[in-house]
Motif scaffolding. Structure first.
Motif, PDB file in Angstrom:
ATOM      1  N   GLY A 285      -3.747  -2.447  -2.397  1.00  0.00           N
ATOM      2  CA  GLY A 285      -3.717  -1.233  -1.593  1.00  0.00           C
ATOM      3  C   GLY A 285      -2.860  -0.131  -2.145  1.00  0.00           C
ATOM      4  N   ALA A 286      -2.134  -0.393  -3.238  1.00  0.00           N
ATOM      5  CA  ALA A 286      -1.256   0.622  -3.822  1.00  0.00           C
ATOM      6  C   ALA A 286      -2.073   1.641  -4.610  1.00  0.00           C
ATOM      7  N   ARG A 287      -1.517   2.835  -4.777  1.00  0.00           N
ATOM      8  CA  ARG A 287      -2.041   3.767  -5.768  1.00  0.00           C
ATOM      9  C   ARG A 287      -1.411   3.391  -7.103  1.00  0.00           C
ATOM     10  N   ALA A 288      -2.208   3.412  -8.162  1.00  0.00           N
ATOM     11  CA  ALA A 288      -1.683   2.940  -9.440  1.00  0.00           C
ATOM     12  C   ALA A 288      -2.231   3.784 -10.582  1.00  0.00           C
ATOM     13  N   LEU A 289      -1.390   3.985 -11.593  1.00  0.00           N
ATOM     14  CA  LEU A 289      -1.748   4.775 -12.761  1.00  0.00           C
ATOM     15  C   LEU A 289      -1.443   3.976 -14.017  1.00  0.00           C
ATOM     16  N   GLY A 290      -2.398   3.929 -14.932  1.00  0.00           N
ATOM     17  CA  GLY A 290      -2.184   3.308 -16.223  1.00  0.00           C
ATOM     18  C   GLY A 290      -2.033   4.371 -17.297  1.00  0.00           C
ATOM     19  N   ILE A 291      -0.965   4.268 -18.078  1.00  0.00           N
ATOM     20  CA  ILE A 291      -0.745   5.181 -19.196  1.00  0.00           C
ATOM     21  C   ILE A 291      -1.038   4.408 -20.481  1.00  0.00           C
TER      22      ILE A 291
ATOM     23  N   PRO B 269       0.800  -1.233   0.000  1.00  0.00           N
ATOM     24  CA  PRO B 269       0.000   0.000   0.000  1.00  0.00           C
ATOM     25  C   PRO B 269       0.831   1.281   0.000  1.00  0.00           C
ATOM     26  N   LYS B 270       2.123   1.198   0.272  1.00  0.00           N
ATOM     27  CA  LYS B 270       2.982   2.385   0.265  1.00  0.00           C
ATOM     28  C   LYS B 270       3.434   2.779  -1.139  1.00  0.00           C
ATOM     29  N   ASP B 271       3.162   1.929  -2.129  1.00  0.00           N
ATOM     30  CA  ASP B 271       3.713   2.126  -3.465  1.00  0.00           C
ATOM     31  C   ASP B 271       2.809   2.943  -4.375  1.00  0.00           C
ATOM     32  N   TYR B 272       3.472   3.537  -5.360  1.00  0.00           N
ATOM     33  CA  TYR B 272       2.784   4.183  -6.467  1.00  0.00           C
ATOM     34  C   TYR B 272       3.253   3.477  -7.728  1.00  0.00           C
TER      35      TYR B 272
END
Length: 274
Positions: free
Chosen positions: A87-93, A65-68
């Motif tokens: 629990g991680a924040r995640a972004l898809g490009i 959960p600490k990861d981006y």
């Protein structure tokens, strides 16, 4: 109104209703969009990463959960969604706008829309600097174009690639999916190393380092000009090397590194201004 006038007005009403209806339909999001394996994208065709390998990739990157997490070429969003479920924040490009909208719907269905985001963007023009983990399923030549940018990221950033390598930058680890996986079942893992090449001064010695990605070599020269050859490696900002019968373990912080020596005591080195 005669029959001829009524017929003309009826045709006009039908024409207007069809025109408005078609325009309205075209303005709506493609809710029924279904990507096809092998469809052409901007840089690569789309082939989904098997879910078993998605989980292995996130495992080897030790996602918490600490990861981006940033996924390059995120397709239908499965890697981003899987990271968000941890629990991680995640972004898809992703360059395909239909894929972006599909991914958003998939994230909403999985109830991770608050942690999983998707943007239509060119991965070569996107800011990757905030990522702690980067995942990808691209082609070797794309990986090679990205490699200089990746090596400039913060030391310790974890990188995982489905199936394809980074050329001469050897992987720190290779993992494979379970037996259920039938194609594209291996992933390569790297940790971005600190940059340490150059000459470093210790209180009584001079350390000269040559760096090839995460591997280092060089010499340790004493005040009496006795020279010991060294070999070692980097794991993010952590450095280990041997000189003679001594092992040095430490941390790199810009132009300073310090740590412990196996023979006892501490060591600290400062890089000469180049």
């Amino acid at each position: 109104m005669n029959a001829s006038d009524w017929f003309r007005k009826s045709l006009l009403a039908l024409f207007l209703s069809l025109t408005i209806g078609n325009g309205f339909a075209q303005a709506q999001p493609a809710e029924d969009y279904e990507p096809k394996v092998g469809q052409q994208g901007k840089d690569v065709i789309w082939v989904p990463t098997p879910q078993a390998l998605v989980e292995k990739m996130l495992d080897v990157a030790r996602v918490t959960p600490k990861d981006y997490v940033i996924d390059l070429g995120s397709g239908d969003g499965r890697t981003v969604i899987s990271a968000a479920k941890r629990g991680a924040r995640a972004l898809g490009i992703e360059y395909n706008p239909d894929m972006v909208e599909l991914s958003k719907r998939n994230a909403a269905k999985e109830r991770v829309g608050d942690r999983a985001a998707f943007v239509k963007a060119d991965l070569f023009e996107s800011d990757l600097s905030q990522a702690t983990v980067i995942t990808m399923f691209l082609l070797p030549d794309i990986n090679m174009k990205l490699r200089p940018r990746i090596l400039d990221l913060k030391p310790g950033t974890r990188i995982v690639s489905n199936s394809f390598t980074m050329g001469a930058w050897s992987a720190d680890q290779i993992v494979t999916a379970d037996d259920d996986c039938v194609s594209y079942c291996a992933a390569f893992f790297w940790i971005v190393p600190a940059k340490v090449e150059g000459t470093w001064q210790l209180p009584q010695e001079e350390l000269t380092l040559i760096q090839t990605f995460q591997m280092i070599s060089g010499t340790l020269k004493s005040a009496s000009n006795a020279v010991q050859f060294i070999n070692g490696r980097l794991e993010g900002s952590r450095i280990t090397f041997t000189a003679g019968d001594r092992e040095y373990v430490g941390r790199v912080n810009g132009n300073v590194m310090e740590g412990n020596v196996s023979s006892g005591g501490n060591w600290k080195a400062t890089r000469d201004n180049q």
